[in-house]
Design an enzyme around this catalytic site. Structure first.
Site, mmCIF file in Angstrom:
data_model
loop_
_atom_site.group_PDB
_atom_site.id
_atom_site.type_symbol
_atom_site.label_atom_id
_atom_site.label_comp_id
_atom_site.label_asym_id
_atom_site.label_seq_id
_atom_site.Cartn_x
_atom_site.Cartn_y
_atom_site.Cartn_z
ATOM 1 C CB CYS A 2 1.160 -4.106 71.345
ATOM 2 S SG CYS A 2 -0.119 -5.310 71.632
ATOM 3 N NE ARG A 27 5.292 -2.122 66.532
ATOM 4 C CZ ARG A 27 6.515 -2.571 66.761
ATOM 5 N NH1 ARG A 27 7.534 -1.993 66.182
ATOM 6 N NH2 ARG A 27 6.723 -3.595 67.549
ATOM 7 C CD1 TRP A 80 -2.472 -6.813 65.623
ATOM 8 C CD2 TRP A 80 -1.651 -8.621 66.650
ATOM 9 N NE1 TRP A 80 -2.398 -7.823 64.703
ATOM 10 C CE2 TRP A 80 -1.908 -8.937 65.298
ATOM 11 C CE3 TRP A 80 -1.130 -9.606 67.479
ATOM 12 C CZ2 TRP A 80 -1.661 -10.199 64.760
ATOM 13 C CZ3 TRP A 80 -0.875 -10.857 66.937
ATOM 14 C CH2 TRP A 80 -1.142 -11.151 65.595
ATOM 15 C CG ASN A 106 3.980 -3.378 73.216
ATOM 16 O OD1 ASN A 106 2.835 -2.959 73.348
ATOM 17 N ND2 ASN A 106 4.896 -2.791 72.463
ATOM 18 N N GLY A 107 3.405 -7.578 74.981
ATOM 19 C CA GLY A 107 3.874 -8.873 75.464
ATOM 20 C C GLY A 107 2.745 -9.659 76.089
ATOM 21 C CD GLU A 489 8.622 -13.328 49.932
ATOM 22 O OE1 GLU A 489 8.426 -14.115 50.882
ATOM 23 O OE2 GLU A 489 8.384 -12.115 49.999
ATOM 24 C CE LYS A 493 5.494 -10.418 50.472
ATOM 25 N NZ LYS A 493 6.653 -10.405 51.311
ATOM 26 C CD GLU A 496 3.025 -11.414 53.967
ATOM 27 O OE1 GLU A 496 3.420 -11.171 55.099
ATOM 28 O OE2 GLU A 496 3.706 -11.164 52.945
ATOM 29 C CG HIS A 512 5.307 -36.840 42.645
ATOM 30 N ND1 HIS A 512 5.349 -38.127 42.137
ATOM 31 C CD2 HIS A 512 6.462 -36.250 42.255
ATOM 32 C CE1 HIS A 512 6.489 -38.292 41.481
ATOM 33 N NE2 HIS A 512 7.174 -37.170 41.531
ATOM 34 C CE LYS A 609 7.865 -4.467 58.168
ATOM 35 N NZ LYS A 609 7.976 -5.289 56.949
#
Ligand code: G6P
Length: 614
Positions: A2, A27, A80, A106-107, A489, A493, A496, A512, A609
């Site tokens: 948000c 965001r 969001w 927001n929250g 990572e 990437k 995502e 294994h 974000k």
């Protein structure tokens, strides 16, 4: 996640609100809305499910925001979804039953159900499924005749349990906006006879560089000619403005197709800034002015625990490796989102390090607060100056990577690892790292920007490979020891931004379990640096090829054709720093795979974000 914007001043509020919301698009969000104070004590609200462009198209021509002679006041939001599906009705701003008070939030309000039941019993009419709507009704219930808006907001928040950043507009008092912060950022922007509010400086930098960050538990009354900050119990507090030093150009794609590609290319410059003024050639060490720990205190540290979420956690894994190798101190990285829920043992001789690009990630902030509550010492490795995590920590290292707009982290990731290399070097030289090894690392770090440029020079070939591999149903990423966080990572990437399933495994673990998955349909990206583990890695490649697996090797020398189908070569650094360079081709690989699959590269589905909620 948000976003909040607000404007009060002589200009047209709606224009700023729409532009500001556009700046916050990066965001991640699913709906957007604005409210402005109209003539004769009325409010106008426009909100839609979809993009800010959809909102701009939906704002009616008569959506005046300028009260003749009195300037204009408005608030805006990108949502969001948390409580309730993305829809026009659930989009913010939310109003009370009479339509006098509008709120953006927001929250998360934890006791929303209980408050809603009480307000319904008192006759409030609800029009959404959101937790936020209770705020509008609750403030209205306290905004009885003659009450100042700030007092009504303060009284209402006294009943609220949860996290919030809010901006409140009252049609009856259009000369002010009241904002409050508890766990979700609110920044005031100071203009000439006008004031701005946002949850993120990105929305403000085009208009002003003078900002004030609210602290948790603080509120502010914002008027066109200034602001007043105060606490929940009405004590006035004085806040000095600070200057934002990020360039406006950073908020522009500057001719690149996406922010992500631009940020990948900004890495040499970002690394230079992270290193700037911090390398000491004479003593073969690093200077880190913000640590607030002297050599004696550092020598007493027996363990390092690094905390972060997502890519910040993986950068922490590389950091832990660097600290353990260079300073010979046991170091470990853990997801902050897990750590905060497991009643962790906090030790006096452990140094805790919180990693966050945004400095806002709620899970990381909560972990920092838990450690501090138990008396632990926390350093921050943070990109955003003045952010919540930076302020909460006892000291730290700022990345100076510049703003990162794309949801997927690239330059902040690299700069974080550089910051850890500096910390490990400093720490190592206080412990037993020899001057010769210190010099080796200093020289290695100085060479990195040029070496990153060399890797970026292979963009066209990597793009071709990415298009070839993008069609796979999934991909395996493997690496040993230093290579394993790179594999993690790299897989992160790819999933995502391209939504291709990717799994990372230590190369040593392949036999294994996951070797059972290897087939021509599941290609493997293998990290094979030219170091002491090269032979072991080549043996693993042989095992994959024997099962008809396809292999893309990333390393310093091309393996024989029978061991790898393709190879991307990167310049050799010092073994401890090699992971940084091995990671760069994986960023380009993920980017071009996402482009080949026509994904929304900068704003991948379902992701945000800055995750400022639990
Ligand atoms: C979100 C983002 C990730 C990011 C993580 C940590 O989950 O989608 O890309 O790595 O947050 O963000 P931070 O700002 O704390 O580094």
């Amino acid at each position: 996640m948000c976003g909040i914007v607000a404007y009060i001043g002589p200009k047209d509020a709606t224009t700023f609100l729409l532009e500001g919301l556009q700046r916050l698009e990066y965001r991640g969000y699913d709906s957007a809305g604005v409210a402005v104070a109209g003539k004769a004590g009325t409010l106008k609200v426009c909100k839609v499910k979809g993009r800010v462009a959809d909102l701009a198209a939906a704002v009616p021509a008569n959506f005046f925001s300028k009260q003749r002679g009195k300037g204009s006041t408005g608030i805006g939001h990108t949502r969001w979804a948390t409580h309730g599906v993305p829809s026009d009705a659930n989009a913010h701003p939310h109003t009370d039953t009479s339509g006098r008070i509008a709120v953006v939030h927001n929250g998360i309000i934890e006791n929303a159900d209980e408050l809603r039941a009480r307000l319904l019993a008192d006759g409030a009419v609800f029009t959404s499924e959101t937790d936020t709507e209770v705020l509008g009704h609750l403030i209205a219930a306290h905004a009885v005749e003659g009450t100042e808006l700030e007092d009504a907001v303060r009284a209402a928040l006294g009943h609220v349990v949860g996290t919030y950043g809010i901006a409140v507009l009252d049609a009856a008092q259009p000369d002010r906006i009241v904002v409050a912060r508890n766990g979700s950022p609110i920044v005031l922007g100071l203009g000439e006879k006008e004031m701005f509010v946002a949850s993120d400086v990105a929305a403000l930098v085009r208009y002003t560089r003078q900002v004030v960050h609210l602290e948790d538990g603080e509120l502010a009354t914002v008027r066109a000619d200034g602001f007043r900050t105060f606490t929940e119990d009405a004590r006035t507090v004085t806040r000095q403005p600070s200057t934002v030093d990020w360039e406006i150009a950073s908020y522009d794609t500057a001719g690149y197709e996406h922010f992500l590609l631009k940020e990948i290319h900004e890495q040499p410059a970002a690394v230079e800034r992270t290193l700037s003024g911090r390398l000491d050639e004479r003593f073969a060490t690093a200077h880190l002015g913000g640590l607030n720990l002297d050599a004696r205190e550092l020598r007493e540290i027996r363990r390092v625990k690094i905390l972060g979420c997502g890519s910040a956690y993986y950068a922490g894994e590389m950091g832990a490796q660097l600290i353990e190798e260079l300073a010979r101190i046991p170091a470990h990285s853990e997801p902050a989102s897990e750590f905060r829920y497991r009643n962790p043992v906090i030790e006096a001789d452990t140094l805790y390090v919180a990693v966050s690009q945004s400095g806002e990630t709620y899970d990381t902030l909560a972990a920092v607060q838990e450690i501090k509550r138990k008396g632990g010492r926390v350093l921050g490795v943070v990109n955003t100056v003045g952010s919540a995590i930076a302020r909460e920590c006892d000291g730290g290292i700022y990345l100076h990577a510049g703003p990162e707009i794309s949801v997927a982290s690239t330059k902040a990731f690299t700069s974080t690892v550089i910051a850890f290399a500096l910390l490990a070097l400093h720490f190592g030289r206080i412990n037993d790292l020899s001057p010769a090894d210190g010099r080796r690392i200093v020289a290695g770090l100085k060479a990195l920007p040029g070496q990153i440029r060399e890797v970026l020079g292979q963009e066209a070939e990597i793009a071709k490979l990415a298009a070839e591999y993008a069609g796979s149903a999934g991909m395996m990423f493997i690496g040993r020891v230093r290579g394993y966080p790179v594999a993690r990572e790299g897989a992160q990437k790819l999933k995502e931004i391209s939504y291709v399933h990717a799994e990372a495994y230590p190369a040593s673990e392949l036999k294994h379990g996951p070797l059972a998955l290897i087939s021509p349909e599941l290609p493997t990206v293998a990290l094979v640096p030219d170091d002491e583990l090269l032979d072991k890695n080549l043996t693993t490649l042989g095992e994959i090829k024997a099962r008809s697996g396809r292999v893309l090797a990333i390393g310093h020398r091309a393996p024989e054709a029978k061991l790898a189908d393709h190879a991307i070569l990167v310049p050799k650094s010092e073994p401890e720093l090699d992971p940084l360079l091995l990671n760069i081709p994986l960023q380009l690989l993920a980017y071009y795979a996402a482009v080949a699959l026509e994904r929304d590269v900068d704003k991948p589905r379902n992701l945000a974000k800055s995750v400022t909620v639990e």
